[in-house]
Design an enzyme around this catalytic site. Structure first.
Site, PDB file in Angstrom:
ATOM      1  N   HIS A 121      41.585  42.844  42.780  1.00 47.32           N
ATOM      2  CA  HIS A 121      40.929  43.084  44.067  1.00 47.32           C
ATOM      3  C   HIS A 121      39.978  41.966  44.456  1.00 47.32           C
ATOM      4  CE1 HIS A 121      37.809  44.650  41.289  1.00 47.32           C
ATOM      5  NE2 HIS A 121      36.956  44.328  42.244  1.00 47.32           N
ATOM      6  N   HIS A 185      24.620  43.520  42.701  1.00 43.18           N
ATOM      7  CA  HIS A 185      25.176  44.778  42.200  1.00 43.18           C
ATOM      8  C   HIS A 185      25.396  44.640  40.700  1.00 43.18           C
ATOM      9  CE1 HIS A 185      28.870  42.462  42.998  1.00 43.18           C
ATOM     10  NE2 HIS A 185      29.587  43.330  42.295  1.00 43.18           N
TER      11      HIS A 185
END
Length: 333
Positions: A121, A185
């Site tokens: 991804h 993140h």
């Protein structure tokens, strides 16, 4: 080598799996993000690139610790069906990939190359949104290690981007550069480092990717899907807010990137980034390389922050940076 300039477009966007998971969910907190993203997609369509150069990262799906190169140019690539990604063959122009790799090696970059690179991804998520069909345009995937210790310096990523941009300039093509991932993140609870893996079975997977030990690639991917789906629902339902998002750091990064003063990142250490933005924040390397490439391809290019929020439900500091185009898809004069 022809010194005529190419037309250039740049977009830097997240590749977080939660965009796909939540794609059809009516989440108000994400509306402005999608408006910005879709505007960038329309810009790229208007630009109609003859080549898309994408800087992405692998999340221990196609590249493992058995051999973890810092930089890889794909000479052929296929996207796997992983969490947050879309499967399919990429249309990699072998002649351009080969020429780029040779150019980089000739300029003292110790590049790896792959004639059968599996991408996840980190590449297919943005390619899906920008192109629809992953094979719709010639795509040159460039992998930068952002997931595993040790990672390349931000300085070297900038230099790599500049070298790629100078090469792209010689092609006399309309070239779109995509930077993907980030911003702040945390990923270590999904993709641990070798030294802090919870057990030997996980450590075997990190090294061998399912070729050895009881964890297969399929079971690993299924575990990621379950974990990401739970995280996504917990955030949307209001039961969890990602504690690792560092808005002030994200905005500082975006300000420096948008200024075009990429050498300012040279003094940012890996530990600085990890402490401020988590392991996922390491993906700023992909933005730096893409922006440096676009700027080296066209030094008049101007970068614009179009969006930032620490309040989306994607578990990341979500930003969008791009270069503006006229309605004809040409660079502004």
């Amino acid at each position: 080598m022809n010194n005529n300039k190419s037309s250039v477009y740049l977009a830097c966007v997240p590749h977080v799996p939660l965009t796909k998971i939540q794609e059809e969910w009516p989440v108000e907190a994400n509306e402005v993000f999608w408006q910005s993203y879709k505007a960038r997609v329309e810009e790229l369509k208007a630009f109609d690139p003859e080549l898309v150069v994408i800087f992405g990262g692998n999340h221990l799906d196609g590249i493992h610790l058995k051999l973890m190169p810092q930089f890889v140019v794909a000479h052929a690539a296929v996207a796997i069906d992983d969490c947050g990604g879309w499967p399919g063959q990429l249309n990699v122009p072998l002649d351009i990939a080969t020429a780029l790799t040779a150019e980089l090696v000739g300029n003292d970059f110790d590049m790896a190359s792959s004639h059968a690179m599996d991408v996840d991804h980190g590449f297919s998520n943005p390619l899906h949104y920008f192109l629809g069909d992953l094979a719709a345009k010639p795509v040159l995937p460039i992998h930068i290690n952002t997931i595993s210790d040790p990672r390349p310096t931000l300085r070297r990523c900038r230099q790599l981007g500049e070298a790629v941009g100078r090469f792209a300039r010689s092609l006399n093509k309309r070239v779109a550069f995509l930077g993907t991932g980030g911003l702040s993140h945390q990923t270590d609870f999904v993709f641990p480092q070798y030294h802090n893996a919870p057990n030997e079975d996980v450590r075997d997977y990190l090294v061998y990717g399912g070729e050895k030990g009881p964890i297969s690639r399929e079971s690993w991917r299924n575990g990621v899907v379950v974990g990401m789906d739970k995280l996504s629902h917990d955030i949307v339902d209001g039961g969890f807010r990602a504690p690792w998002i560092n808005e002030s750091w994200d905005r500082k990064f975006l300000d420096v990137l948008s200024s075009g003063e990429f050498e300012s990142f040279d003094s940012w250490t890996d530990q600085d980034v990890l402490d401020a933005a988590g392991y996922g924040g390491s993906e700023i390397r992909l933005w730096i390389a893409a922006a440096a490439a676009a700027k080296a391809c066209d030094e008049t290019l101007e970068l614009h922050q179009d969006f930032y929020s620490a309040e989306t439900t994607f578990a990341v500091g979500a930003g969008v940076v791009h270069s503006k185009l006229t309605s004809t898809g040409q660079r502004p004069v």
